[in-house]
Design a protein around this motif. Structure first.
Motif, PDB file in Angstrom:
ATOM      1  N   ASN A 102     -40.574  47.799  14.387  1.00 61.49           N
ATOM      2  CA  ASN A 102     -42.054  47.373  14.098  1.00 61.49           C
ATOM      3  C   ASN A 102     -42.276  46.126  15.088  1.00 61.49           C
ATOM      4  N   LEU A 103     -43.408  46.020  15.481  1.00 60.51           N
ATOM      5  CA  LEU A 103     -43.946  44.576  16.053  1.00 60.51           C
ATOM      6  C   LEU A 103     -44.402  44.039  14.936  1.00 60.51           C
ATOM      7  N   ILE A 104     -43.823  42.852  14.723  1.00 63.53           N
ATOM      8  CA  ILE A 104     -44.456  41.806  13.601  1.00 63.53           C
ATOM      9  C   ILE A 104     -45.304  40.712  14.121  1.00 63.53           C
ATOM     10  N   VAL A 105     -46.291  40.299  13.729  1.00 64.21           N
ATOM     11  CA  VAL A 105     -47.051  39.138  14.204  1.00 64.21           C
ATOM     12  C   VAL A 105     -47.547  38.369  13.024  1.00 64.21           C
ATOM     13  N   ARG A 106     -47.674  37.067  13.547  1.00 62.09           N
ATOM     14  CA  ARG A 106     -48.546  36.202  12.612  1.00 62.09           C
ATOM     15  C   ARG A 106     -49.793  36.520  12.421  1.00 62.09           C
ATOM     16  N   LYS A 107     -50.312  36.510  11.216  1.00 61.08           N
ATOM     17  CA  LYS A 107     -51.587  37.017  11.057  1.00 61.08           C
ATOM     18  C   LYS A 107     -52.553  35.724  11.478  1.00 61.08           C
ATOM     19  N   GLY A 108     -52.256  34.450  11.442  1.00 60.14           N
ATOM     20  CA  GLY A 108     -52.793  33.404  12.356  1.00 60.14           C
ATOM     21  C   GLY A 108     -52.927  33.561  13.935  1.00 60.14           C
ATOM     22  N   ALA A 109     -52.095  34.392  14.338  1.00 56.62           N
ATOM     23  CA  ALA A 109     -52.177  34.723  15.956  1.00 56.62           C
ATOM     24  C   ALA A 109     -52.996  35.354  16.447  1.00 56.62           C
ATOM     25  N   ILE A 183     -45.460  36.957  18.142  1.00 52.28           N
ATOM     26  CA  ILE A 183     -44.802  38.368  17.852  1.00 52.28           C
ATOM     27  C   ILE A 183     -43.501  38.355  17.741  1.00 52.28           C
ATOM     28  N   GLY A 184     -42.802  39.473  17.173  1.00 53.39           N
ATOM     29  CA  GLY A 184     -41.435  39.521  17.135  1.00 53.39           C
ATOM     30  C   GLY A 184     -41.096  40.926  16.729  1.00 53.39           C
ATOM     31  N   PHE A 185     -39.895  41.285  17.267  1.00 52.98           N
ATOM     32  CA  PHE A 185     -39.117  42.568  16.906  1.00 52.98           C
ATOM     33  C   PHE A 185     -38.400  42.799  15.635  1.00 52.98           C
ATOM     34  N   VAL A 186     -38.853  43.516  14.660  1.00 52.22           N
ATOM     35  CA  VAL A 186     -37.862  43.711  13.490  1.00 52.22           C
ATOM     36  C   VAL A 186     -37.669  45.332  13.059  1.00 52.22           C
ATOM     37  N   GLY A 203     -46.049  32.970   0.343  1.00 49.28           N
ATOM     38  CA  GLY A 203     -45.984  31.174   0.549  1.00 49.28           C
ATOM     39  C   GLY A 203     -45.067  30.810   1.128  1.00 49.28           C
ATOM     40  N   LYS A 204     -43.962  31.594   1.961  1.00 49.55           N
ATOM     41  CA  LYS A 204     -42.921  31.107   2.503  1.00 49.55           C
ATOM     42  C   LYS A 204     -43.055  31.159   4.071  1.00 49.55           C
ATOM     43  N   GLY A 205     -43.811  30.242   4.200  1.00 55.34           N
ATOM     44  CA  GLY A 205     -44.448  30.166   5.731  1.00 55.34           C
ATOM     45  C   GLY A 205     -45.667  30.639   6.110  1.00 55.34           C
ATOM     46  N   GLU A 206     -45.849  30.695   7.258  1.00 53.36           N
ATOM     47  CA  GLU A 206     -47.129  31.805   7.836  1.00 53.36           C
ATOM     48  C   GLU A 206     -46.759  33.462   7.241  1.00 53.36           C
ATOM     49  N   GLU A 207     -48.012  33.698   7.065  1.00 54.89           N
ATOM     50  CA  GLU A 207     -47.997  35.234   6.602  1.00 54.89           C
ATOM     51  C   GLU A 207     -47.808  36.229   7.836  1.00 54.89           C
TER      52      GLU A 207
END
Length: 306
Positions: A102-109, A183-186, A203-207
């Motif tokens: 997957n490409l994982i992204v911060r919702k806030g980005a 964004i990150g690869f996971v 609640g563990k950091g950004e969503e």
């Protein structure tokens, strides 16, 4: 056995089937020790050798030091290239078919489409990880994402094991949650584990969330590789006894579960390695190749190794 100039000399030549596998976790000896017991009970002489590097394992196979290598997708395709396509694919786990990353992204980005990746900060796993670097990066290239606008950081952990420990992927999720990347690869396997354990979100950091519009092609993962010159009896005995493992039998099921198998060993799915072949198209077929992405050769705006 000897090692000279990075090349293995000598052989474990005997009637025993010698298998090479990567020593990436504490349970590896339990898994392959159990597999050995299965073969011995079937009357087949079998043993295994542990390696800390896939590159070393490939050289051991090519030199005849081992008969069969339990290879990940990167080592599998490199073996095929080194043998000019003559190597044999003997089997894989059911979970190795259709592996997803997957490409994982911060919702806030505020990333909703691939076009939104321009100028973003990308976190990747170890540079030799198929699922956390090579294949998702190949996907971005195929989609004409402007990599030359992106700052990329690789979390090189346990280099040589091709991402098997997944430590780089864990780092990617941790750093995304801290807001240090966009964004990150996971792999989907590690993403689902992190969600289930509560290691991300809640609640563990950004969503964080999956960028669902990004469809990295599913691929085949681990594979048993052998040379075309393998002793016919060894090849036939290996395949016969491997596929005799029965998930309904408690002793077999215990080992199969440790190895992540859902139900059975299956025959090779070579079509699932095409994206890896594409990614390695320009890589020379040489021993111990350098990282695909390195300081002196990369397509990014900026490259860092953490």
């Amino acid at each position: 056995m000897g090692v000279t100039g990075g090349k293995m000399e000598g052989s474990m030549s005997s009637k025993a089937i010698m298998l090479g596998c990567i020593d990436y976790s504490d349970q590896i000896r339990s898994i392959w020790g159990g597999v050995k017991d299965h073969y011995v009970k079937a009357g087949v002489d079998f043993d295994f050798v542990l390696f800390t590097s896939y590159d070393r394992q490939v050289e051991a196979l090519l030199s005849g030091f081992i008969d069969i290598a339990w290879n990940g997708p990167l080592a599998h395709v490199r073996t095929q290239k080194r043998t000019e396509g003559t190597s044999l694919s003997l089997g894989m786990r059911d979970v190795d078919c259709g592996f997803v990353t997957n490409l994982i992204v911060r919702k806030g980005a505020n990333i909703k489409a691939l076009d939104d990746l321009k100028g973003k900060r990308l976190a990747a796993g170890t540079r030799d990880s198929p699922q956390a670097c090579i294949l998702p990066m190949q996907y971005l290239k195929s989609q004409n994402v402007p990599l030359d606008s992106m700052a990329v950081t690789f979390f090189d952990r346990d280099v040589g094991k091709h991402g098997d420990t997944a430590l780089g992927e864990i780092e990617v999720m941790n750093e995304l949650a801290k807001g240090k990347f966009d964004i990150g690869f996971v792999s989907d396997m590690m993403w689902q584990r992190a969600l289930a354990s509560g290691d991300v979100n809640g609640g563990k950091g950004e969503e964080l969330e999956v960028l669902t519009v990004a469809k990295v092609p599913p691929f085949s993962h681990c594979q048993f590789d052998a040379l075309s010159t393998i002793d016919t009896t060894k090849k036939d005995d290996f395949e016969r006894v491997l596929f005799q493992m029965d998930y309904s039998k408690e002793a077999d099921r215990r080992i199969m579960q440790l190895e992540g198998i859902r139900k059975e060993w299956v025959r090779a799915d070579e079509a699932g390695y095409q994206t890896m072949k594409d990614a390695l198209a320009l890589e020379p077929a040489v021993p111990f190749p350098p990282p695909i992405y390195r300081d002196e050769e990369h397509p990014f705006k900026e490259l860092k190794v953490a």
